[in-house]
Design a protein around this motif. Sequence first.
Motif, PDB file in Angstrom:
ATOM      1  N   ASN A 218      -2.325 -29.585  23.460  1.00  0.00           N
ATOM      2  CA  ASN A 218      -2.363 -30.469  24.621  1.00  0.00           C
ATOM      3  C   ASN A 218      -1.554 -29.907  25.785  1.00  0.00           C
ATOM      4  O   ASN A 218      -1.936 -30.051  26.944  1.00  0.00           O
ATOM      5  CB  ASN A 218      -1.841 -31.860  24.242  1.00  0.00           C
ATOM      6  CG  ASN A 218      -2.765 -32.582  23.290  1.00  0.00           C
ATOM      7  OD1 ASN A 218      -3.974 -32.472  23.403  1.00  0.00           O
ATOM      8  ND2 ASN A 218      -2.213 -33.293  22.330  1.00  0.00           N
ATOM      9  N   LEU A 219      -0.435 -29.268  25.454  1.00  0.00           N
ATOM     10  CA  LEU A 219       0.359 -28.625  26.494  1.00  0.00           C
ATOM     11  C   LEU A 219      -0.444 -27.534  27.195  1.00  0.00           C
ATOM     12  O   LEU A 219      -0.428 -27.411  28.419  1.00  0.00           O
ATOM     13  CB  LEU A 219       1.632 -28.031  25.886  1.00  0.00           C
ATOM     14  CG  LEU A 219       2.727 -29.028  25.493  1.00  0.00           C
ATOM     15  CD1 LEU A 219       3.792 -28.354  24.647  1.00  0.00           C
ATOM     16  CD2 LEU A 219       3.357 -29.660  26.726  1.00  0.00           C
ATOM     17  N   VAL A 220      -1.160 -26.734  26.415  1.00  0.00           N
ATOM     18  CA  VAL A 220      -2.000 -25.674  26.988  1.00  0.00           C
ATOM     19  C   VAL A 220      -3.048 -26.278  27.914  1.00  0.00           C
ATOM     20  O   VAL A 220      -3.280 -25.788  29.024  1.00  0.00           O
ATOM     21  CB  VAL A 220      -2.668 -24.844  25.870  1.00  0.00           C
ATOM     22  CG1 VAL A 220      -3.771 -23.953  26.431  1.00  0.00           C
ATOM     23  CG2 VAL A 220      -1.636 -23.998  25.133  1.00  0.00           C
ATOM     24  N   LEU A 221      -3.681 -27.342  27.467  1.00  0.00           N
ATOM     25  CA  LEU A 221      -4.738 -27.972  28.262  1.00  0.00           C
ATOM     26  C   LEU A 221      -4.188 -28.682  29.494  1.00  0.00           C
ATOM     27  O   LEU A 221      -4.932 -29.004  30.415  1.00  0.00           O
ATOM     28  CB  LEU A 221      -5.530 -28.948  27.385  1.00  0.00           C
ATOM     29  CG  LEU A 221      -6.341 -28.264  26.271  1.00  0.00           C
ATOM     30  CD1 LEU A 221      -6.839 -29.279  25.263  1.00  0.00           C
ATOM     31  CD2 LEU A 221      -7.505 -27.473  26.847  1.00  0.00           C
ATOM     32  N   ASN A 222      -2.863 -28.913  29.522  1.00  0.00           N
ATOM     33  CA  ASN A 222      -2.195 -29.473  30.696  1.00  0.00           C
ATOM     34  C   ASN A 222      -1.447 -28.393  31.479  1.00  0.00           C
ATOM     35  O   ASN A 222      -0.540 -28.699  32.256  1.00  0.00           O
ATOM     36  CB  ASN A 222      -1.228 -30.586  30.288  1.00  0.00           C
ATOM     37  CG  ASN A 222      -1.922 -31.922  30.151  1.00  0.00           C
ATOM     38  OD1 ASN A 222      -2.629 -32.360  31.049  1.00  0.00           O
ATOM     39  ND2 ASN A 222      -1.729 -32.584  29.024  1.00  0.00           N
ATOM     40  N   ASN A 223      -1.806 -27.130  31.238  1.00  0.00           N
ATOM     41  CA  ASN A 223      -1.259 -25.981  31.983  1.00  0.00           C
ATOM     42  C   ASN A 223       0.199 -25.682  31.665  1.00  0.00           C
ATOM     43  O   ASN A 223       0.846 -24.932  32.400  1.00  0.00           O
ATOM     44  CB  ASN A 223      -1.398 -26.188  33.510  1.00  0.00           C
ATOM     45  CG  ASN A 223      -2.809 -26.531  33.932  1.00  0.00           C
ATOM     46  OD1 ASN A 223      -3.766 -26.002  33.387  1.00  0.00           O
ATOM     47  ND2 ASN A 223      -2.939 -27.426  34.896  1.00  0.00           N
ATOM     48  N   LYS A 224       0.735 -26.214  30.580  1.00  0.00           N
ATOM     49  CA  LYS A 224       2.129 -25.979  30.193  1.00  0.00           C
ATOM     50  C   LYS A 224       2.179 -24.885  29.126  1.00  0.00           C
ATOM     51  O   LYS A 224       2.551 -25.117  27.976  1.00  0.00           O
ATOM     52  CB  LYS A 224       2.775 -27.274  29.672  1.00  0.00           C
ATOM     53  CG  LYS A 224       2.625 -28.467  30.598  1.00  0.00           C
ATOM     54  CD  LYS A 224       3.387 -28.268  31.906  1.00  0.00           C
ATOM     55  CE  LYS A 224       3.309 -29.519  32.786  1.00  0.00           C
ATOM     56  NZ  LYS A 224       3.987 -29.327  34.081  1.00  0.00           N
ATOM     57  N   PHE A 225       1.812 -23.682  29.515  1.00  0.00           N
ATOM     58  CA  PHE A 225       1.631 -22.599  28.550  1.00  0.00           C
ATOM     59  C   PHE A 225       2.949 -22.160  27.918  1.00  0.00           C
ATOM     60  O   PHE A 225       3.032 -21.965  26.706  1.00  0.00           O
ATOM     61  CB  PHE A 225       0.936 -21.420  29.229  1.00  0.00           C
ATOM     62  CG  PHE A 225      -0.348 -21.803  29.917  1.00  0.00           C
ATOM     63  CD1 PHE A 225      -1.485 -22.080  29.176  1.00  0.00           C
ATOM     64  CD2 PHE A 225      -0.421 -21.902  31.298  1.00  0.00           C
ATOM     65  CE1 PHE A 225      -2.673 -22.438  29.797  1.00  0.00           C
ATOM     66  CE2 PHE A 225      -1.595 -22.261  31.925  1.00  0.00           C
ATOM     67  CZ  PHE A 225      -2.728 -22.533  31.171  1.00  0.00           C
TER      68      PHE A 225
ATOM     69  N   GLU B 103       1.462 -20.602  36.521  1.00  0.00           N
ATOM     70  CA  GLU B 103       2.109 -19.884  35.429  1.00  0.00           C
ATOM     71  C   GLU B 103       1.269 -18.734  34.905  1.00  0.00           C
ATOM     72  O   GLU B 103       1.776 -17.621  34.696  1.00  0.00           O
ATOM     73  CB  GLU B 103       2.414 -20.865  34.285  1.00  0.00           C
ATOM     74  CG  GLU B 103       3.269 -20.256  33.194  1.00  0.00           C
ATOM     75  CD  GLU B 103       3.664 -21.276  32.139  1.00  0.00           C
ATOM     76  OE1 GLU B 103       4.047 -20.835  31.035  1.00  0.00           O
ATOM     77  OE2 GLU B 103       3.583 -22.491  32.396  1.00  0.00           O
ATOM     78  N   TRP B 104      -0.019 -18.981  34.680  1.00  0.00           N
ATOM     79  CA  TRP B 104      -0.913 -17.941  34.182  1.00  0.00           C
ATOM     80  C   TRP B 104      -1.792 -17.474  35.337  1.00  0.00           C
ATOM     81  O   TRP B 104      -2.852 -18.040  35.607  1.00  0.00           O
ATOM     82  CB  TRP B 104      -1.763 -18.480  33.027  1.00  0.00           C
ATOM     83  CG  TRP B 104      -1.110 -18.308  31.691  1.00  0.00           C
ATOM     84  CD1 TRP B 104       0.219 -18.099  31.440  1.00  0.00           C
ATOM     85  CD2 TRP B 104      -1.752 -18.332  30.417  1.00  0.00           C
ATOM     86  NE1 TRP B 104       0.444 -18.001  30.085  1.00  0.00           N
ATOM     87  CE2 TRP B 104      -0.752 -18.135  29.436  1.00  0.00           C
ATOM     88  CE3 TRP B 104      -3.068 -18.507  30.009  1.00  0.00           C
ATOM     89  CZ2 TRP B 104      -1.023 -18.103  28.072  1.00  0.00           C
ATOM     90  CZ3 TRP B 104      -3.351 -18.485  28.651  1.00  0.00           C
ATOM     91  CH2 TRP B 104      -2.345 -18.278  27.694  1.00  0.00           C
ATOM     92  N   LYS B 105      -1.327 -16.403  36.000  1.00  0.00           N
ATOM     93  CA  LYS B 105      -2.093 -15.852  37.114  1.00  0.00           C
ATOM     94  C   LYS B 105      -3.457 -15.323  36.666  1.00  0.00           C
ATOM     95  O   LYS B 105      -4.372 -15.190  37.476  1.00  0.00           O
ATOM     96  CB  LYS B 105      -1.303 -14.720  37.775  1.00  0.00           C
ATOM     97  CG  LYS B 105      -0.038 -15.186  38.499  1.00  0.00           C
ATOM     98  CD  LYS B 105      -0.374 -15.987  39.739  1.00  0.00           C
ATOM     99  CE  LYS B 105       0.890 -16.302  40.533  1.00  0.00           C
ATOM    100  NZ  LYS B 105       0.597 -17.119  41.739  1.00  0.00           N
TER     101      LYS B 105
END
Length: 582
Positions: free
Chosen positions: A45-52, A324-326
Amino acid sequence: MAHVGNGAAAAEEEEDCFEDAYDRIPTACNMDLQTAIQETQCALNLVLNNKFSQALDLLKPWWKDSMYHALGYSSILVMQAAMTFDHRDIQTAMATIKEALQTCQRFRKKNSVVGSLSSLITRQSNLQEEEMHAEICYAECLLQKATLTFVQDENMISFIKGGIKIRTSYQIYKDCQNLLNVTQDLAGQSDSFRQFEGGVKLGIGSFNLMLSLLPQRILRLLEFIGFSGNRGFGLSQLREGASSSSLRSILCALTLLFYNTYVSLILGTAEGNLVEAEALLEPYQAKYPKGSIILFYSARIAVLRGNFEKAQARYEECIGSQQEWKQIHHLCYWELMWTHCYQQDWVQAYHYADLLCKESRWSKAIYVYQKAAILSMMSEDEAKRTGENIVELFRQVEGLKQRLAGKSIPMEKFAVRKSRRYKSSNPIPLVIPLLEMMYVWNGFTIVGKRADCTEALLVTIETAEEQLRNNTNLAEFHSDDSCLVQMLKGLCLKHLGRLLQAELCFTQVLSSEGRIRFDHYLIPFSLYELGLLYKQQGDFTKATSYIENAKTNYKDYSMESRLHFRIHAALNSLKGSPVSTP
């Protein structure tokens, strides 16, 4: 193994982190299976909310002690490597997968060999549940390794080597499926079994879908060592997995999205199911409205629908959603470059091509070639305002070629070969090189959704045709250039419904076979396109004949592997394979 805290606390914690960013990482001494799955769900869920980074921080403390933390941790790094195509990222991901496999191995049934999982059926303790999950996690890590192998190169030999490497994973999934088939009653009662079932459907579905894409000459070799692929079965398994409530349901959905929006277009005949893609994405758009991955697929679907303006807005929204993830920005730049190319907005297309050259590490050779090709499409004044030297850009391409795992990237080899025309002191410019690259990426199928853009492209192509006709200098490239123009003209005419004229263009290319000196790929690709044209007209016998001719009688030409994938998909559709074109 002991639980972390009590069940109520764990359930409350899971609810808090289900959709929003995970705020804190709990401290624990041990990790049991249920809690590991819950924490991995939180990380997802963190990944899907851009919190890599937060997702990696959550998983890292346990990734060498918990199979699910190991799987989740390596999955994020693999996803990053697949997006960057950077050799260092791939090496890091590969090293992490190796460690993750060792973590999973510790939980597997002692002295486990493929075929012995049926012994687990007779006993149903927690330990055996852990063993079952360890098998599926181990197989999933091996599948990730295969994914990286496929990312590295689309060369036939690479696929064969990759296939051999993942045989163990495939066999484990088949055994797990057999186990699942005889324990369906338990699967309906236990959350642990439902999670196990989700893992089996993701693996079996992905394997069957992946193997079904392989051309027969590869598949025949792989069948000797036990591989077989059924696309219909693979799709059904992934659809069932996507509709479940397991950890892997969204992974099944993303696999289907990737197949319908990319794989079917680049390696197939562009028969992706966009209705299904939109239905799969809809619930996640509501749950993760600012999620960059979700926004990216929403934009991609808009592109494939021909709604370039909507797609551009969505890609810009995706870029703004996280910093965060260019690499996700770079994917958007690539797509934005193409959407502007489809509309022949060369200035904006150049802007994104230039950003890719400056920021992305994926393939400098392709980016520089693309930029030079876009500049070649501009007016002289527009190109001059950029301050770029087109000839020098083309001359840079060969020196930027890279090798992954000891192999050249096929698209780079194509760009290098084309750019060699500029090595002479008095180079003969390439003819509409950007439109040639558009065809290589199957972009004419996308532009074909918009009659206005297709008509505009046809005007550009006919202008190039007229210039070639009026060129009295019969240079060594003249026949090749004329054939390229005719093939691209035929594609535009086909998408505009002018099928007889399209057929004449393709047959003109075929009649010039003896005069082509360099671009030998044009003949088998034109045979393939002519076959698709006859299929569209309902003449399946003639269609099959032309496509089989391209498959059987030509070799050692540019992008041969890519065409063989498309030929395989086309012949399957002619045989009545279950494809849909909504």
